[in-house]
Each structure stands twice: as structure tokens, then as C-alpha cells.
Design a protein around this motif. Structure first.
Motif, PDB file in Angstrom:
ATOM      1  N   ARG A 109       3.030  -3.570  11.672  1.00 15.36           N
ATOM      2  CA  ARG A 109       2.313  -2.644  10.781  1.00 15.36           C
ATOM      3  C   ARG A 109       1.871  -1.387  11.546  1.00 15.36           C
ATOM      4  O   ARG A 109       1.743  -1.276  12.735  1.00 15.36           O
ATOM      5  CB  ARG A 109       0.934  -3.245  10.383  1.00 15.36           C
ATOM      6  CG  ARG A 109       0.155  -2.466   9.381  1.00 15.36           C
ATOM      7  CD  ARG A 109      -0.883  -3.274   8.594  1.00 15.36           C
ATOM      8  NE  ARG A 109      -1.979  -2.448   8.280  1.00 15.36           N
ATOM      9  CZ  ARG A 109      -2.385  -2.286   7.096  1.00 15.36           C
ATOM     10  NH1 ARG A 109      -1.802  -3.001   5.910  1.00 15.36           N
ATOM     11  NH2 ARG A 109      -3.286  -1.354   6.473  1.00 15.36           N
ATOM     12  N   ASP A 138       0.827  -1.253  -0.120  1.00 16.34           N
ATOM     13  CA  ASP A 138       0.062   0.075  -0.036  1.00 16.34           C
ATOM     14  C   ASP A 138       1.015   1.091   0.041  1.00 16.34           C
ATOM     15  O   ASP A 138       2.037   1.028   0.335  1.00 16.34           O
ATOM     16  CB  ASP A 138      -0.892   0.072   1.329  1.00 16.34           C
ATOM     17  CG  ASP A 138      -1.997  -0.994   1.317  1.00 16.34           C
ATOM     18  OD1 ASP A 138      -2.109  -1.875   0.162  1.00 16.34           O
ATOM     19  OD2 ASP A 138      -2.561  -1.267   2.235  1.00 16.34           O
ATOM     20  N   ASP A 177       0.374   3.972   1.712  1.00 14.06           N
ATOM     21  CA  ASP A 177       0.431   4.763   2.975  1.00 14.06           C
ATOM     22  C   ASP A 177       1.346   4.468   3.938  1.00 14.06           C
ATOM     23  O   ASP A 177       1.374   5.245   5.271  1.00 14.06           O
ATOM     24  CB  ASP A 177      -0.992   4.521   3.518  1.00 14.06           C
ATOM     25  CG  ASP A 177      -1.194   3.107   3.993  1.00 14.06           C
ATOM     26  OD1 ASP A 177      -0.304   2.373   3.934  1.00 14.06           O
ATOM     27  OD2 ASP A 177      -2.533   2.786   4.144  1.00 14.06           O
ATOM     28  N   GLN A 213       1.893   2.225   6.061  1.00 13.66           N
ATOM     29  CA  GLN A 213       1.605   1.426   7.132  1.00 13.66           C
ATOM     30  C   GLN A 213       2.262  -0.041   7.131  1.00 13.66           C
ATOM     31  O   GLN A 213       2.772  -0.390   8.019  1.00 13.66           O
ATOM     32  CB  GLN A 213       0.056   0.990   7.094  1.00 13.66           C
ATOM     33  CG  GLN A 213      -0.789   2.081   7.326  1.00 13.66           C
ATOM     34  CD  GLN A 213      -2.214   1.442   7.517  1.00 13.66           C
ATOM     35  OE1 GLN A 213      -2.934   1.378   6.525  1.00 13.66           O
ATOM     36  NE2 GLN A 213      -2.826   1.320   8.539  1.00 13.66           N
ATOM     37  N   ARG A 265      -1.039   4.834   9.734  1.00  9.22           N
ATOM     38  CA  ARG A 265      -1.007   5.547   8.302  1.00  9.22           C
ATOM     39  C   ARG A 265      -0.309   7.028   8.587  1.00  9.22           C
ATOM     40  O   ARG A 265      -0.342   7.392   9.511  1.00  9.22           O
ATOM     41  CB  ARG A 265      -2.579   6.089   8.075  1.00  9.22           C
ATOM     42  CG  ARG A 265      -2.909   5.757   6.388  1.00  9.22           C
ATOM     43  CD  ARG A 265      -4.290   5.925   6.350  1.00  9.22           C
ATOM     44  NE  ARG A 265      -4.834   5.348   5.013  1.00  9.22           N
ATOM     45  CZ  ARG A 265      -4.357   5.766   3.680  1.00  9.22           C
ATOM     46  NH1 ARG A 265      -3.863   6.823   3.775  1.00  9.22           N
ATOM     47  NH2 ARG A 265      -4.828   5.006   2.694  1.00  9.22           N
TER      48      ARG A 265
HETATM   49 MG    MG Z   1      -3.780   1.499   4.902  1.00  6.11          MG
END
Ligand code: MG
Ligand code: UDP
Length: 324
Positions: free
Chosen positions: A205, A103, A105, A107, A208
Motif C-alpha cells: 500500500r 478506494d 486515492d 493507495q 495517498r
Molecule cells: Mg486512503
């Protein structure tokens, strides 16, 4: 050995706040890996603009102009994360040796890519990025997400626990994956069907970096429902099972009605009505289950999934799509 060309594939939807920050991180990762002689200088970051309504595509175009390591494709309209990711992977598969999807972002821990590439260089074709813990999630998200993985496995879809779409796939695995022609896609449930040598790397993780999640509860539920119905026909089997149980109960009900009628505890017509209701209820549910079983088979047939994928041969494969 020739150094592999890596493509980092990143779906982006309305990510103008976060892209300027994370694009630099992806570029640095490619440069570091290339400097460590693990991947080729030809490696790229491939952004997929999923019909964003903000400046995302403009930012991607600017990045591609500034640095040849950045590339971008843009979908004609918003098709959702899974489709955008698939578009990126299918574009990348003919241009590289190995892909990592992530992704945009920030994360997912970018540093887990090192371990993924090491596993690839060790001969793995698929490497799953697995979250080691879910501290950054709310209790609700953790509870629903983990429940979902358990449910999926119980329903017979073998998905990797706590793995989302952060994964490495070799171009060879992707070429085989391209033969999965279905339209309703749930990538993390389908990729394990490809097989080949695979492993997991673990990472934590984070939150964001900027912007907002595009996965509200409604979309998450839709994804979960898609995942279950596109990978499993077990819900139909449950109807058959329920039909069996109801039939059994009906049988007991019929006997009970007969005994009550013989003992004379009932008004005229009661026993025959109860017998009919019980009998029909059981038979109908059972028949629905049987019909459902065939519909389930038709459903699976229409996907035209490959029936086998050859992993190794004792002779050299000279097929044209096999790279030297
Ligand atoms: Mg995300
Ligand atoms: N995304 C996309 N199309 C969409 C929704 C999301 O390409 O319709 C992308 C988004 O830009 C991000 C990734 O999918 O790179 C994951 O989305 P998000 O971070 O919003 O989901 P979360 O991490 O909260 O589950």
C-alpha cells in the motif's frame, strides 16, 4: 466461456484533488484487462459519491459523459465509507459478474487486480487484497491497526489480517451478501461469513496520491468499536466471567470476615456488613452477565442473518437469479 463483466466500485468523499488522476488509472486497468481477454468490454468503473461537499460529483458526471466506461451514483448525503461502498456493490451486483472494491486515492495497488481476476477465473468467489507490509504507515497507525486485528480475532470475529476493503466479490457472493440485512455494517468482518471459495492476493500500500485521509483517529476508533460490537457478543461474556471471579472473591471475603469476627478482631456489625457487600457485588455482576447473555442473543437475532448459504448442488440450479 463468456468473458465476465467487471465493475470496479469506488466510494468517493471530497476527492476532487485525486479523482482526475486516479480515474484514468482505473480506466486503463479495465482496458488492459479487456485487451488481455480476461474481462468483457462491457466492464465499468462505478463511482459512488458519498455526499461530497466539493466538486466530486461534477467530476464524476463529466467522466461519465466523456467515456462510457465510467458510471456514477450519488448518495443523498454523506453516509460514511462502509455504507457508500455497500450502495455501490448492491447497485453493481445486478449489472455485472464480478466486482472489485477499491478506494479512489490510489493507495491500493491497482495492479493487484490482475491477480484477483486470475483467482476469480480460477473459481474463487471472493478474493481479499491483503497488505504485505505497512511501511508507509506511521508507527502509531501500524501498532493500533495490527492490535485491532488481533483483538477482533480474539473476540471471535474472523477477519482477514491486514485486509481492508480492497477485494473482489462475484455477483453470486454479493447476492448472498444482500441477505445480511443488518444496519450497523462492518464489511470486512461480514464478507467472510458468506463463505464460498476464497483466497488472498498480496500488495503493497502506497501513500495517498493527493488530498487528505478522511479517517482521523476518532473515525477509526468508531469503526473499530462498530466492528467489535456488531460481530461479537464476547464483551458481554466477559462481564459474566468477571461476575464469576467477583463472586469467588466475595466468597473468600465472607469466610475471612466470619473468621475475623469469630476471633474477635472486629467491631460489632463489621462482619455482617462486609458479608452483605461482597455477596451482593458478586451476585449483581453475575446476574448482569446472564441478562447480557440474553440481550446478546436478541441482538444477534435482530440481524436476521441467513442461517446457511448453499454453495454447490449435484444438479443444475435453475433459479432465476442464477446467470447462464
Ligand atoms: Mg486512503
Ligand atoms: N470515503 C467515503 N465516505 C466517507 C469517508 C471516506 O466514501 O465518509 C471514501 C474515500 O473517498 C476513499 C475511501 O473512502 O475513497 C477511504 O478513505 P480514506 O482514503 O480517506 O481513508 P484511509 O485510506 O486514510 O484509511
Amino acid at each position: 466461456m463468456k468473458k465476465p463483466i467487471l465493475y470496479i466500485v469506488i466510494p468517493c468523499y471530497n476527492e476532487q484533488e485525486v479523482l482526475p488522476i486516479t480515474s484514468g488509472m482505473f480506466l486503463k486497468k479495465i482496458q488492459d484487462l479487456a485487451a488481455a481477454e480476461k474481462i468483457s468490454e462491457e466492464s465499468r468503473v462505478l463511482f459512488v459519491n458519498d455526499g461530497s461537499k466539493d466538486n466530486t460529483w461534477q467530476i464524476i458526471q463529466d467522466l461519465a459523459e466523456q467515456d462510457p466506461h465510467f458510471e456514477g451514483i450519488s448518495l443523498s448525503r454523506n453516509r460514511g465509507h462502509q455504507n457508500a461502498l455497500l450502495a455501490g456493490l448492491m447497485t453493481a451486483k445486478d449489472r455485472c459478474d464480478v466486482t472489485i472494491s477499491i478506494d479512489c486515492d490510489g493507495q491500493d495497488d491497482i495492479n493487484a487486480m490482475d491477480g484477483m481476476i486470475d483467482a476469480y477465473l480460477d473459481g474463487c468467489e471472493i478474493v481479499y487484497g491483503v497488505r504485505s507490509k505497512r511501511d508507509t504507515d506511521t508507527f502509531f497507525k501500524r501498532f493500533t491497526a495490527e492490535g485491532f486485528y488481533h483483538l477482533m480475532n480474539w473476540l471471535g470475529a474472523q477477519i482477514v489480517f491486514n485486509h481492508a476493503d480492497y477485494r473482489l466479490m462475484s455477483s453470486r457472493a454479493l447476492r448472498e451478501f444482500a441477505n445480511f440485512k443488518e444496519v450497523n455494517i462492518f464489511l470486512r468482518g461480514m464478507v467472510p461469513l458468506v463463505g464460498f471459495k476464497s483466497t488472498s492476493v498480496y500488495y503493497e500500500r502506497a501513500e495517498r496520491i493527493a488530498g487528505e485521509s478522511h479517517y482521523p483517529l476518532k473515525k477509526m476508533l468508531a469503526l473499530a468499536f462498530d466492528g467489535i460490537t456488531s460481530l461479537s457478543v464476547k464483551p458481554i461474556r466477559l462481564i459474566t466471567g468477571l461476575g464469576g471471579v467477583v463472586s469467588l472473591l466475595s466468597f473468600i471475603g465472607v469466610i475471612w470476615a466470619l473468621i475475623a469476627a469469630l476471633l474477635g478482631h472486629t467491631v460489632a456489625g463489621w462482619a455482617s456488613t462486609v458479608c452483605m457487600v461482597c455477596f451482593m457485588g458478586g451476585v449483581q455482576l453475575l446476574c448482569l452477565g446472564v441478562i447480557g447473555e440474553y440481550i446478546g442473543k436478541i441482538y444477534m437475532e435482530t440481524k436476521h442473518r441467513p442461517r446457511f448459504i448453499i454453495g454447490e448442488r449435484t444438479w443444475e440450479d435453475a433459479s432465476p437469479d442464477e446467470r447462464g
